[in-house]
Design a protein around this motif. Sequence first.
Motif, PDB file in Angstrom:
ATOM      1  N   ALA A 285       0.888  -1.315  -0.027  1.00  9.04           N
ATOM      2  CA  ALA A 285       0.049  -0.111   0.074  1.00  9.04           C
ATOM      3  C   ALA A 285       0.890   1.226   0.068  1.00  9.04           C
ATOM      4  O   ALA A 285       0.580   2.212  -0.617  1.00  9.04           O
ATOM      5  CB  ALA A 285      -1.077  -0.020   1.091  1.00  9.04           C
ATOM      6  N   ALA A 286       2.023   1.085   0.783  1.00 12.02           N
ATOM      7  CA  ALA A 286       2.795   2.392   0.768  1.00 12.02           C
ATOM      8  C   ALA A 286       3.672   2.723  -0.597  1.00 12.02           C
ATOM      9  O   ALA A 286       3.587   3.694  -1.167  1.00 12.02           O
ATOM     10  CB  ALA A 286       4.230   2.035   1.760  1.00 12.02           C
ATOM     11  N   VAL A 287       3.642   1.609  -1.472  1.00 10.74           N
ATOM     12  CA  VAL A 287       4.232   1.866  -2.705  1.00 10.74           C
ATOM     13  C   VAL A 287       3.399   2.332  -3.591  1.00 10.74           C
ATOM     14  O   VAL A 287       3.926   3.275  -4.557  1.00 10.74           O
ATOM     15  CB  VAL A 287       4.770   0.449  -3.424  1.00 10.74           C
ATOM     16  CG1 VAL A 287       5.048   0.500  -4.697  1.00 10.74           C
ATOM     17  CG2 VAL A 287       5.877  -0.508  -2.658  1.00 10.74           C
ATOM     18  N   THR A 288       1.982   2.038  -3.602  1.00 12.43           N
ATOM     19  CA  THR A 288       0.970   2.655  -4.442  1.00 12.43           C
ATOM     20  C   THR A 288       0.416   3.797  -3.885  1.00 12.43           C
ATOM     21  O   THR A 288      -0.693   4.163  -4.267  1.00 12.43           O
ATOM     22  CB  THR A 288       0.109   1.507  -4.659  1.00 12.43           C
ATOM     23  OG1 THR A 288      -0.588   1.047  -3.664  1.00 12.43           O
ATOM     24  CG2 THR A 288       0.877   0.441  -5.885  1.00 12.43           C
ATOM     25  N   ALA A 289       0.852   4.370  -2.685  1.00 10.16           N
ATOM     26  CA  ALA A 289       0.369   5.533  -2.192  1.00 10.16           C
ATOM     27  C   ALA A 289      -1.126   5.456  -1.599  1.00 10.16           C
ATOM     28  O   ALA A 289      -1.922   6.437  -1.963  1.00 10.16           O
ATOM     29  CB  ALA A 289       0.504   6.753  -3.005  1.00 10.16           C
ATOM     30  N   GLN A 290      -1.491   4.404  -1.105  1.00  6.55           N
ATOM     31  CA  GLN A 290      -2.953   4.026  -0.844  1.00  6.55           C
ATOM     32  C   GLN A 290      -3.102   4.377   0.765  1.00  6.55           C
ATOM     33  O   GLN A 290      -3.278   3.625   1.803  1.00  6.55           O
ATOM     34  CB  GLN A 290      -3.512   2.687  -1.043  1.00  6.55           C
ATOM     35  CG  GLN A 290      -3.319   2.296  -2.462  1.00  6.55           C
ATOM     36  CD  GLN A 290      -4.313   3.029  -3.195  1.00  6.55           C
ATOM     37  OE1 GLN A 290      -5.229   3.727  -2.527  1.00  6.55           O
ATOM     38  NE2 GLN A 290      -4.100   3.051  -4.710  1.00  6.55           N
TER      39      GLN A 290
ATOM     40  N   LEU B 262       7.672   3.181   5.328  1.00 10.19           N
ATOM     41  CA  LEU B 262       8.173   4.354   5.188  1.00 10.19           C
ATOM     42  C   LEU B 262       9.348   4.371   4.101  1.00 10.19           C
ATOM     43  O   LEU B 262       9.444   5.341   3.250  1.00 10.19           O
ATOM     44  CB  LEU B 262       8.606   5.010   6.527  1.00 10.19           C
ATOM     45  CG  LEU B 262       9.175   6.307   6.719  1.00 10.19           C
ATOM     46  CD1 LEU B 262       7.587   7.432   6.293  1.00 10.19           C
ATOM     47  CD2 LEU B 262       9.305   6.955   8.036  1.00 10.19           C
ATOM     48  N   HIS B 263      10.038   3.443   4.068  1.00 12.28           N
ATOM     49  CA  HIS B 263      11.385   3.339   3.012  1.00 12.28           C
ATOM     50  C   HIS B 263      10.710   3.128   1.748  1.00 12.28           C
ATOM     51  O   HIS B 263      10.973   4.099   0.803  1.00 12.28           O
ATOM     52  CB  HIS B 263      11.968   1.803   3.500  1.00 12.28           C
ATOM     53  CG  HIS B 263      13.162   2.026   4.297  1.00 12.28           C
ATOM     54  ND1 HIS B 263      12.900   1.805   5.690  1.00 12.28           N
ATOM     55  CD2 HIS B 263      14.608   2.319   4.338  1.00 12.28           C
ATOM     56  CE1 HIS B 263      13.860   1.801   6.303  1.00 12.28           C
ATOM     57  NE2 HIS B 263      14.991   2.468   5.466  1.00 12.28           N
ATOM     58  N   TYR B 264       9.585   2.501   1.414  1.00 14.37           N
ATOM     59  CA  TYR B 264       8.967   2.460   0.233  1.00 14.37           C
ATOM     60  C   TYR B 264       8.421   3.692  -0.180  1.00 14.37           C
ATOM     61  O   TYR B 264       8.289   4.027  -1.424  1.00 14.37           O
ATOM     62  CB  TYR B 264       7.691   1.259   0.203  1.00 14.37           C
ATOM     63  CG  TYR B 264       8.346  -0.096   0.031  1.00 14.37           C
ATOM     64  CD1 TYR B 264       8.847  -0.672  -0.705  1.00 14.37           C
ATOM     65  CD2 TYR B 264       8.507  -0.945   1.328  1.00 14.37           C
ATOM     66  CE1 TYR B 264       9.385  -1.822  -1.160  1.00 14.37           C
ATOM     67  CE2 TYR B 264       8.908  -2.075   1.187  1.00 14.37           C
ATOM     68  CZ  TYR B 264       9.608  -2.655  -0.136  1.00 14.37           C
ATOM     69  OH  TYR B 264       9.837  -4.003   0.042  1.00 14.37           O
ATOM     70  N   ALA B 265       7.495   4.337   0.760  1.00 15.51           N
ATOM     71  CA  ALA B 265       6.768   5.585   0.422  1.00 15.51           C
ATOM     72  C   ALA B 265       7.956   6.602  -0.067  1.00 15.51           C
ATOM     73  O   ALA B 265       7.921   7.496  -1.122  1.00 15.51           O
ATOM     74  CB  ALA B 265       6.270   6.080   1.452  1.00 15.51           C
ATOM     75  N   ALA B 266       9.078   6.676   0.715  1.00 15.46           N
ATOM     76  CA  ALA B 266      10.225   7.565   0.376  1.00 15.46           C
ATOM     77  C   ALA B 266      10.887   7.283  -1.090  1.00 15.46           C
ATOM     78  O   ALA B 266      10.772   8.278  -1.689  1.00 15.46           O
ATOM     79  CB  ALA B 266      11.072   7.592   1.526  1.00 15.46           C
ATOM     80  N   LYS B 267      11.238   5.973  -1.345  1.00 15.21           N
ATOM     81  CA  LYS B 267      11.598   5.599  -2.572  1.00 15.21           C
ATOM     82  C   LYS B 267      10.934   6.244  -3.945  1.00 15.21           C
ATOM     83  O   LYS B 267      11.233   6.490  -4.835  1.00 15.21           O
ATOM     84  CB  LYS B 267      12.023   4.146  -2.699  1.00 15.21           C
ATOM     85  CG  LYS B 267      12.552   3.862  -4.203  1.00 15.21           C
ATOM     86  CD  LYS B 267      12.937   2.298  -3.950  1.00 15.21           C
ATOM     87  CE  LYS B 267      13.699   1.922  -5.248  1.00 15.21           C
ATOM     88  NZ  LYS B 267      14.096   0.518  -5.305  1.00 15.21           N
ATOM     89  N   GLU B 268       9.518   6.004  -3.698  1.00  2.80           N
ATOM     90  CA  GLU B 268       8.348   6.536  -4.751  1.00  2.80           C
ATOM     91  C   GLU B 268       8.315   7.678  -4.558  1.00  2.80           C
ATOM     92  O   GLU B 268       7.344   8.427  -5.621  1.00  2.80           O
ATOM     93  CB  GLU B 268       7.320   5.558  -4.477  1.00  2.80           C
ATOM     94  CG  GLU B 268       7.233   4.120  -4.435  1.00  2.80           C
ATOM     95  CD  GLU B 268       8.050   3.387  -5.837  1.00  2.80           C
ATOM     96  OE1 GLU B 268       7.655   4.143  -6.878  1.00  2.80           O
ATOM     97  OE2 GLU B 268       8.586   2.624  -6.006  1.00  2.80           O
ATOM     98  N   GLY B 269       8.647   8.503  -3.505  1.00  3.20           N
ATOM     99  CA  GLY B 269       8.363   9.962  -3.395  1.00  3.20           C
ATOM    100  C   GLY B 269       6.894  10.269  -3.102  1.00  3.20           C
ATOM    101  O   GLY B 269       6.327  11.509  -3.597  1.00  3.20           O
ATOM    102  N   HIS B 270       6.336   9.440  -2.223  1.00 10.08           N
ATOM    103  CA  HIS B 270       4.878   9.695  -2.013  1.00 10.08           C
ATOM    104  C   HIS B 270       4.681  10.474  -0.570  1.00 10.08           C
ATOM    105  O   HIS B 270       4.733  10.065   0.428  1.00 10.08           O
ATOM    106  CB  HIS B 270       3.904   8.315  -1.825  1.00 10.08           C
ATOM    107  CG  HIS B 270       4.112   7.599  -2.951  1.00 10.08           C
ATOM    108  ND1 HIS B 270       3.635   8.149  -4.304  1.00 10.08           N
ATOM    109  CD2 HIS B 270       3.978   6.315  -3.140  1.00 10.08           C
ATOM    110  CE1 HIS B 270       3.816   7.233  -5.032  1.00 10.08           C
ATOM    111  NE2 HIS B 270       3.952   6.019  -4.473  1.00 10.08           N
ATOM    112  N   VAL B 271       4.665  11.847  -0.973  1.00 15.24           N
ATOM    113  CA  VAL B 271       5.011  12.875   0.340  1.00 15.24           C
ATOM    114  C   VAL B 271       3.885  12.588   1.422  1.00 15.24           C
ATOM    115  O   VAL B 271       3.990  12.417   2.453  1.00 15.24           O
ATOM    116  CB  VAL B 271       5.074  14.237  -0.172  1.00 15.24           C
ATOM    117  CG1 VAL B 271       5.146  15.261   1.087  1.00 15.24           C
ATOM    118  CG2 VAL B 271       6.350  14.528  -0.912  1.00 15.24           C
ATOM    119  N   HIS B 272       2.618  12.576   0.811  1.00 15.99           N
ATOM    120  CA  HIS B 272       1.359  12.696   1.469  1.00 15.99           C
ATOM    121  C   HIS B 272       1.443  11.042   2.241  1.00 15.99           C
ATOM    122  O   HIS B 272       1.007  11.064   3.345  1.00 15.99           O
ATOM    123  CB  HIS B 272       0.018  12.602   0.690  1.00 15.99           C
ATOM    124  CG  HIS B 272      -0.989  12.835   1.492  1.00 15.99           C
ATOM    125  ND1 HIS B 272      -1.924  11.829   2.112  1.00 15.99           N
ATOM    126  CD2 HIS B 272      -1.667  14.061   1.865  1.00 15.99           C
ATOM    127  CE1 HIS B 272      -2.699  12.221   2.821  1.00 15.99           C
ATOM    128  NE2 HIS B 272      -2.849  13.589   2.821  1.00 15.99           N
TER     129      HIS B 272
END
Length: 369
Positions: free
Chosen positions: A253-258, A285-295
């Motif tokens: 879910a973090a990878v796809t910003a859900q 958090l690592h995944y969200a950061a790598k993908e650039g999903h700020v929200h």
Amino acid sequence: MAEGERPRLLRLVQEGRLDLLQEELQPDATLGPGVQNQHYGRSGDTLLHYAARYGHRDVLAYLVEAMGMDIEVFNSDYKRPLHEAASMGHRECVSYLLERGASVDCLKKADWTPLMMACTRQNLEVIKALVEHGANPLLKNKDGWNCFHIASREGHPEVLQYLLEVSPGSWDTESTIKRTPLHTAAMHGCFDVVELLLERCQYKPDSRDKCGVTPFMDAIQNGHVDIARLLLEKHQACPTAVDALGAQPLHRAAVTAQDEAIQFLVSELGVDVNERVTTLQLTALHYAAKEGHVHTIQTLLGLGADVQAKDGKSRSVLHAACAGQQAAAARTLLHAGLRDTPDGSGVLAQQLARNPDVIQVFQEMDVSP
């Protein structure tokens, strides 16, 4: 008629202008072979393909009966007129071609049958016509999908109910990568279909495809929380099951910003926001950061994610953002109090930055270890 004038015939067929088409063709008996053998464009469609695609049954009949066109003529993708009529939901054209002896299970490129193509649309009458003329619902295309699988993707419960009536075992199928219709319906957000599949079929809870993905993971990573709830309640899905890499639904879910799905997993189901992937020791958090999903980064931090977390190689979340060249994510993490510390190899996060915007972030904030 000159070769350059033949596109006019194509336009007349597309528009269903049988009267004008007859006027063009009847005066010159020598046109017959040319009309029969003419293929148009890169697709290689014939006039018969166009008549079937646009649903002009009278034009279709004229081309077959008066002009002698072969109902099994195929284009560059091996698509027959029956494929065209079935895929566009033209029942009268489908019925006419079947009555004239068209092969009901003919294959186009990638092994798609007319019935499979009909199942991409919510036209039960066309599907019934094909099945009543002997179409086999159990045939699979090149990807291993049968028509039940295709109807599951499209979200058509009434089509699925009919297929279960005429072919009770059609639900018990997997694609070449071991994905079931339940996976597909969950991924595409087809709530009514998922509900039907759970009621009428016997899928095992948390069945995995070749990547270890479960239907619950599919629902979560695509933001279909209502389907995730249904799978929990009706199918005993596990919210912390892991895929082939050891990632949980939270990580996917973090990878796809859900963000809503992340809130659901952590706040309602009690999943640990700092849970790590078993193979790489990465956090969500690592995944969200790598993908650039700020929200998503902000959502995770608000739920208690550890901004200082490091993976199995001592790389911080900031390292992940810089490796992904994500300037906005790096800025957010630095504002959250994360310092640029070296990883296990002594590499600073800013040393991974190649994007000028990321480099500028460090310069603006005057960051040092």
